[in-house]
Design a protein around this motif. Structure first.
Motif, PDB file in Angstrom:
ATOM      1  N   PHE A  26       0.836  -1.213   0.000  1.00 40.80           N
ATOM      2  CA  PHE A  26       0.000   0.000   0.000  1.00 40.80           C
ATOM      3  C   PHE A  26       0.867   1.257   0.000  1.00 40.80           C
ATOM      4  O   PHE A  26       0.360   2.358  -0.001  1.00 40.80           O
ATOM      5  N   GLY A  27       2.187   1.100   0.061  1.00 41.03           N
ATOM      6  CA  GLY A  27       3.099   2.234   0.248  1.00 41.03           C
ATOM      7  C   GLY A  27       3.563   2.240   1.697  1.00 41.03           C
ATOM      8  O   GLY A  27       2.896   1.675   2.564  1.00 41.03           O
ATOM      9  N   THR A  28       4.708   2.882   1.952  1.00 43.17           N
ATOM     10  CA  THR A  28       5.262   2.833   3.305  1.00 43.17           C
ATOM     11  C   THR A  28       5.298   4.211   3.958  1.00 43.17           C
ATOM     12  O   THR A  28       5.997   4.426   4.935  1.00 43.17           O
ATOM     13  N   ASP A  29       4.530   5.153   3.405  1.00 45.31           N
ATOM     14  CA  ASP A  29       4.507   6.496   3.983  1.00 45.31           C
ATOM     15  C   ASP A  29       3.387   6.651   5.013  1.00 45.31           C
ATOM     16  O   ASP A  29       3.277   7.681   5.660  1.00 45.31           O
ATOM     17  N   ARG A  30       2.547   5.640   5.145  1.00 48.14           N
ATOM     18  CA  ARG A  30       1.462   5.672   6.136  1.00 48.14           C
ATOM     19  C   ARG A  30       1.595   4.454   7.024  1.00 48.14           C
ATOM     20  O   ARG A  30       2.107   3.425   6.603  1.00 48.14           O
ATOM     21  N   GLN A  31       1.086   4.574   8.249  1.00 44.48           N
ATOM     22  CA  GLN A  31       1.137   3.457   9.193  1.00 44.48           C
ATOM     23  C   GLN A  31      -0.091   2.574   8.936  1.00 44.48           C
ATOM     24  O   GLN A  31      -1.202   2.947   9.293  1.00 44.48           O
ATOM     25  N   ILE A  32       0.122   1.447   8.275  1.00 47.20           N
ATOM     26  CA  ILE A  32      -0.971   0.521   7.990  1.00 47.20           C
ATOM     27  C   ILE A  32      -0.597  -0.797   8.639  1.00 47.20           C
ATOM     28  O   ILE A  32       0.402  -1.416   8.263  1.00 47.20           O
ATOM     29  N   ILE A  33      -1.367  -1.188   9.645  1.00 49.20           N
ATOM     30  CA  ILE A  33      -0.984  -2.350  10.444  1.00 49.20           C
ATOM     31  C   ILE A  33      -2.165  -3.318  10.547  1.00 49.20           C
ATOM     32  O   ILE A  33      -3.292  -2.981  10.191  1.00 49.20           O
ATOM     33  N   ARG A  34      -1.871  -4.521  11.022  1.00 53.20           N
ATOM     34  CA  ARG A  34      -2.902  -5.544  11.145  1.00 53.20           C
ATOM     35  C   ARG A  34      -3.223  -5.786  12.607  1.00 53.20           C
ATOM     36  O   ARG A  34      -2.329  -5.805  13.450  1.00 53.20           O
ATOM     37  N   ARG A  35      -4.521  -5.962  12.862  1.00 50.39           N
ATOM     38  CA  ARG A  35      -4.904  -6.198  14.252  1.00 50.39           C
ATOM     39  C   ARG A  35      -4.358  -7.541  14.735  1.00 50.39           C
ATOM     40  O   ARG A  35      -4.071  -8.430  13.924  1.00 50.39           O
ATOM     41  N   GLY A  36      -4.190  -7.660  16.037  1.00 47.26           N
ATOM     42  CA  GLY A  36      -3.613  -8.877  16.593  1.00 47.26           C
ATOM     43  C   GLY A  36      -2.106  -8.944  16.447  1.00 47.26           C
ATOM     44  O   GLY A  36      -1.506  -9.988  16.664  1.00 47.26           O
ATOM     45  N   GLN A  37      -1.476  -7.830  16.086  1.00 46.07           N
ATOM     46  CA  GLN A  37      -0.024  -7.789  15.900  1.00 46.07           C
ATOM     47  C   GLN A  37       0.471  -6.394  16.305  1.00 46.07           C
ATOM     48  O   GLN A  37      -0.073  -5.390  15.860  1.00 46.07           O
ATOM     49  N   ALA A  38       1.487  -6.347  17.160  1.00 44.43           N
ATOM     50  CA  ALA A  38       1.986  -5.055  17.663  1.00 44.43           C
ATOM     51  C   ALA A  38       2.719  -4.281  16.567  1.00 44.43           C
ATOM     52  O   ALA A  38       3.259  -4.864  15.636  1.00 44.43           O
ATOM     53  N   CYS A 137      -3.585 -14.008  11.882  1.00 50.01           N
ATOM     54  CA  CYS A 137      -3.814 -13.968  13.329  1.00 50.01           C
ATOM     55  C   CYS A 137      -4.827 -15.034  13.722  1.00 50.01           C
ATOM     56  O   CYS A 137      -5.923 -15.089  13.171  1.00 50.01           O
ATOM     57  N   ALA A 138      -4.482 -15.855  14.689  1.00 51.07           N
ATOM     58  CA  ALA A 138      -5.378 -16.933  15.124  1.00 51.07           C
ATOM     59  C   ALA A 138      -6.735 -16.395  15.556  1.00 51.07           C
ATOM     60  O   ALA A 138      -7.763 -16.996  15.290  1.00 51.07           O
ATOM     61  N   GLY A 139      -6.752 -15.255  16.216  1.00 44.70           N
ATOM     62  CA  GLY A 139      -8.003 -14.679  16.720  1.00 44.70           C
ATOM     63  C   GLY A 139      -9.000 -14.349  15.631  1.00 44.70           C
ATOM     64  O   GLY A 139     -10.205 -14.315  15.863  1.00 44.70           O
ATOM     65  N   GLU A 140      -8.517 -14.106  14.404  1.00 36.20           N
ATOM     66  CA  GLU A 140      -9.400 -13.755  13.292  1.00 36.20           C
ATOM     67  C   GLU A 140     -10.276 -14.923  12.870  1.00 36.20           C
ATOM     68  O   GLU A 140     -11.371 -14.757  12.389  1.00 36.20           O
TER      69      GLU A 140
END
Length: 148
Positions: A26-38, A137-140
């Protein structure tokens, strides 16, 4: 007597987090993260080291609907809820990990840091980040199953 700790630069470490979270396409200029992961970022201080006996920090994450989740900065993450931990990174610089739980809402969040130091409290908006679902993520995949 010790001075109120002064927050300097905050580096959200976007390229590294995007790589770890598999969102770099998606590009690395924005903080795009996945839930269940720090995700990790760096906070530098102008005048002295962070000291647990004098300094506390609370993070709030808010979505467009003004849902607020709060978590205090501690030494270890709690992976059942929004949480934040830190470790010393360099002199006058700490590495902070924020954990979005696997049931966090997907969407855009605003991250605020409130520091209380030597009886004084101030707040800084650190910017925004986006939370996506996490197929790794297992929780998903195990909705309704309680982990004990």
């Amino acid at each position: 007597h010790p001075a109120v700790i002064e927050l300097g630069d905050v580096d959200l470490n976007c390229p590294s987090n995007c790589q770890i979270h598999n969102t770099h396409f998606f590009g690395t200029d924005r903080q795009i993260i996945r839930r269940g992961q720090a995700f990790n970022f760096y906070a530098r201080f102008h005048n002295r080291e962070w000291d647990d006996s004098m300094d506390q920090a609370i993070f709030t994450v808010e979505t467009g609907s003004h849902t607020q989740n709060m978590c205090s900065l501690s030494r270890c993450l709690d992976q059942t809820c929004w949480s934040a931990s830190y470790k010393i990174h360099q002199p006058k610089c700490i590495s902070i990990s924020v954990f979005p739980p696997s049931n966090a809402c997907i969407g855009r969040y605003i991250l605020n840091m409130q520091i209380t130091s030597c009886g004084h409290t101030y707040q800084r908006c650190l910017g925004d980040f986006y939370v996506l679902f996490n197929p790794w993520c297992a929780g998903e995949n195990s909705r309704g199953i309680e982990m004990v």
